[in-house]
Design an enzyme around this catalytic site. Structure first.
Site, PDB file in Angstrom:
ATOM      1  N   LYS A   1     -10.702  -0.724  10.190  1.00  0.00           N
ATOM      2  CA  LYS A   1     -10.805  -1.926   9.345  1.00  0.00           C
ATOM      3  C   LYS A   1     -11.113  -3.154  10.201  1.00  0.00           C
ATOM      4  CE  LYS A   1      -7.452  -0.128   6.029  1.00  0.00           C
ATOM      5  NZ  LYS A   1      -8.204   0.248   4.838  1.00  0.00           N
TER       6      LYS A   1
ATOM      7  N   HIS B   1       0.878  -1.176   0.000  1.00  0.00           N
ATOM      8  CA  HIS B   1       0.000   0.000   0.000  1.00  0.00           C
ATOM      9  C   HIS B   1       0.919   1.231   0.000  1.00  0.00           C
ATOM     10  CE1 HIS B   1      -2.862   2.925   1.770  1.00  0.00           C
ATOM     11  NE2 HIS B   1      -3.822   2.098   1.409  1.00  0.00           N
TER      12      HIS B   1
ATOM     13  N   GLN C   1      -4.881  -5.178   6.816  1.00  0.00           N
ATOM     14  CA  GLN C   1      -5.916  -6.118   6.367  1.00  0.00           C
ATOM     15  C   GLN C   1      -5.895  -7.398   7.197  1.00  0.00           C
ATOM     16  OE1 GLN C   1      -8.195  -5.326   4.159  1.00  0.00           O
ATOM     17  NE2 GLN C   1      -7.254  -3.378   3.617  1.00  0.00           N
TER      18      GLN C   1
HETATM   19  C1  LIG Z   1      -2.600  -2.968   3.428  1.00  0.00           C
HETATM   20  C2  LIG Z   1      -2.911  -1.571   3.891  1.00  0.00           C
HETATM   21  N1  LIG Z   1      -1.960  -0.853   4.484  1.00  0.00           N
HETATM   22  C3  LIG Z   1      -2.190   0.383   4.938  1.00  0.00           C
HETATM   23  C4  LIG Z   1      -3.422   0.982   4.800  1.00  0.00           C
HETATM   24  C5  LIG Z   1      -3.640   2.359   5.334  1.00  0.00           C
HETATM   25  O1  LIG Z   1      -4.579   2.325   6.384  1.00  0.00           O
HETATM   26  P1  LIG Z   1      -5.118   3.658   7.037  1.00  0.00           P
HETATM   27  O2  LIG Z   1      -5.611   4.516   5.905  1.00  0.00           O
HETATM   28  O3  LIG Z   1      -6.213   3.212   7.944  1.00  0.00           O
HETATM   29  O4  LIG Z   1      -3.982   4.302   7.749  1.00  0.00           O
HETATM   30  C6  LIG Z   1      -4.449   0.274   4.172  1.00  0.00           C
HETATM   31  C7  LIG Z   1      -5.748   0.895   3.920  1.00  0.00           C
HETATM   32  O5  LIG Z   1      -6.470   0.536   3.005  1.00  0.00           O
HETATM   33  C8  LIG Z   1      -4.179  -1.049   3.709  1.00  0.00           C
HETATM   34  O6  LIG Z   1      -5.138  -1.775   3.121  1.00  0.00           O
END
Ligand SMILES: Cc1ncc(COP(=O)(O)O)c(C=O)c1O
Length: 417
Positions: free
Chosen positions: A237, A134, A214
């Site tokens: 999440k 991500h 996730q």
């Molecule tokens: C694998 C992964 N890492 C990091 C994030 C970032 O999460 P957040 O926006 O809650 O900080 C997400 C969000 O979709 C994600 O799916």
């Protein structure tokens, strides 16, 4: 095979209809159709018990924590620190000192990059990430690499969307200072062999950060068994509120790291000449914390623990198999991400229909999916596609909803014939 009600290993009945009753938003209609919410990788819905916790907090406990001598401050502090213990137990950390409350996965990773990273990474050093990260596990390291003249090394992935683990060890050099890797990919659904990555890295004394944004809602996660050095996730999440997240770090590492942000609560003594820092975990929690949402996350953890992570994982595995089989039958639909080890995400494309059109037309049917690059543009580049449509499942989704998705997609295909 329909699997809405199934007996799992410990013979407890997984009653999805009853579970759905706990989530008020699932009764909603959208464009006159029952909501079919399949965007759980972006965020999950909240059970009533979490909503009640937030209401109770603000109606009967609201106060600032850690520094008040009055009654309400004591009650709020107790509830906040109890939530920390729930998180500690949920991921089986060794001590609550290892649980830092943050705003979410993104902030947790940025904390490690700015604290551990700036203190330990020097010119010419290397950080290993993978091709399926991500953006929040890419950009903080790029910023650090730019500042320190360090380098990012990337573990490649194959056409099924699996990490090439054999390539991983070849990337390790005596300049490697950190491995930061996603546990479960949000755009491909791949479950990475993190045990192997951690074991290999530790042979070379390299710490490992797991992005478990996730993973925590789909799999039982035990940080002591995994032996990861850092682990990051977001409350929203995990059926909890937005604005709250967690950084787990091994105590000795967190102890050795400088603070990320300065301010109230993270200090022990301040003079104009010098400041000494508070003990863990408070050293990393500058300013007023997101008290209500931390307590709400604690309730979300109670909720999912009452169902059981093993039960959830096994139910979702059946649901993913059912959905994969159903979507594979659709002419012209191609699934991106066909890893052997996968959970709860199906990304798909059509040659002749743009994902945004798929998402928009499905929305008219009350079906919420996500379209785009899912904050993983390098994954899109790897598969040479601009975007995908992504259906992602949670503990309350049903095979009926998968059927609704399939008939929705068939209607989209008709429009573009
Ligand atoms: C694998 C992964 N890492 C990091 C994030 C970032 O999460 P957040 O926006 O809650 O900080 C997400 C969000 O979709 C994600 O799916």
């Amino acid at each position: 095979m329909k699997t809405d009600t199934l007996h799992t290993e410990d013979i407890r009945l997984y009653d999805v209809k009853k579970i759905r009753e706990d989530f008020p938003i699932l009764k909603k209609t959208v464009h006159g159709k029952p909501l079919c919410y399949l965007d759980n990788a972006a965020t999950t819905q909240k059970p009533q018990i979490v909503l009640d916790t937030l209401n109770t907090y603000y109606t009967s406990m609201n106060s600032n924590i850690h520094r008040g001598v009055h009654y309400l401050s004591g009650v709020a502090t107790d509830a906040f620190e109890k939530a920390r213990i729930k998180v500690k137990d949920f991921i089986n950390a060794n001590s609550e000192k290892e649980i830092i409350f943050t705003r979410g996965t993104t902030e947790s990773i940025n904390l490690v990059a700015n604290s551990f990273g700036r203190a330990n990474i020097k010119e010419g050093d290397e950080i290993i990430i993978s091709h399926m990260e991500h953006h929040s596990n890419i950009v903080p390291w790029q910023l650090l690499a730019l500042e320190k003249k360090a380098k990012l090394r990337i573990i490649p992935i194959n056409d099924k969307g699996e990490l090439l683990s054999n390539e991983f060890e070849k990337l390790i050099t005596d300049r490697t200072k950190l491995v930061s890797i996603v546990y479960v990919s949000n755009s491909l659904g791949t479950i990475n062999p993190v045990e192997h990555i951690i074991e290999t890295s530790h042979k070379y004394n390299i710490p490992v950060l797991l992005d478990a944004a996730q993973a925590v809602k789909h799999l039982p996660v035990d940080v002591q068994t995994l032996d990861c050095d850092f682990l990051a996730f977001s409350g929203h999440k995990l059926y909890g509120p937005t604005g709250i997240g967690v950084l787990y770090g091994k105590e000795n590492l967190l102890d050795s790291m400088p603070p990320f942000m300065g301010g109230g609560d993270m200090i022990s003594k301040v003079t104009f000449e010098q400041t000494t820092y508070n003990e863990l975990p408070f050293k990393f929690e500058a300013g007023t914390s997101n008290i209500a949402d931390a307590i709400g996350l604690g309730t979300a953890i109670d909720y999912i623990s009452s169902i059981g992570m093993d039960n959830i994982a096994s139910y979702e595995k059946n649901l993913l198999n059912y959905a994969t089989e159903a979507l594979s039958q659709i002419d012209g639909l191609k699934i991106i991400g066909q890893a052997e080890e996968k959970c709860s995400v199906i990304s798909f494309i059509f040659d002749n229909i743009h994902p945004h059109d798929v998402g928009t037309l499905l929305d008219y049917e009350g079906i919420a999916i996500r379209t785009g690059h899912h904050c993983t543009q390098p994954v899109m580049q790897r598969f040479n596609i601009p975007a995908t449509s992504r259906a992602s499942f949670a503990l309350y989704n049903t095979t009926d909803e998968v059927d609704t998705l399939v008939s929705g997609i068939k209607k989209v295909i008709e429009v573009f014939k």
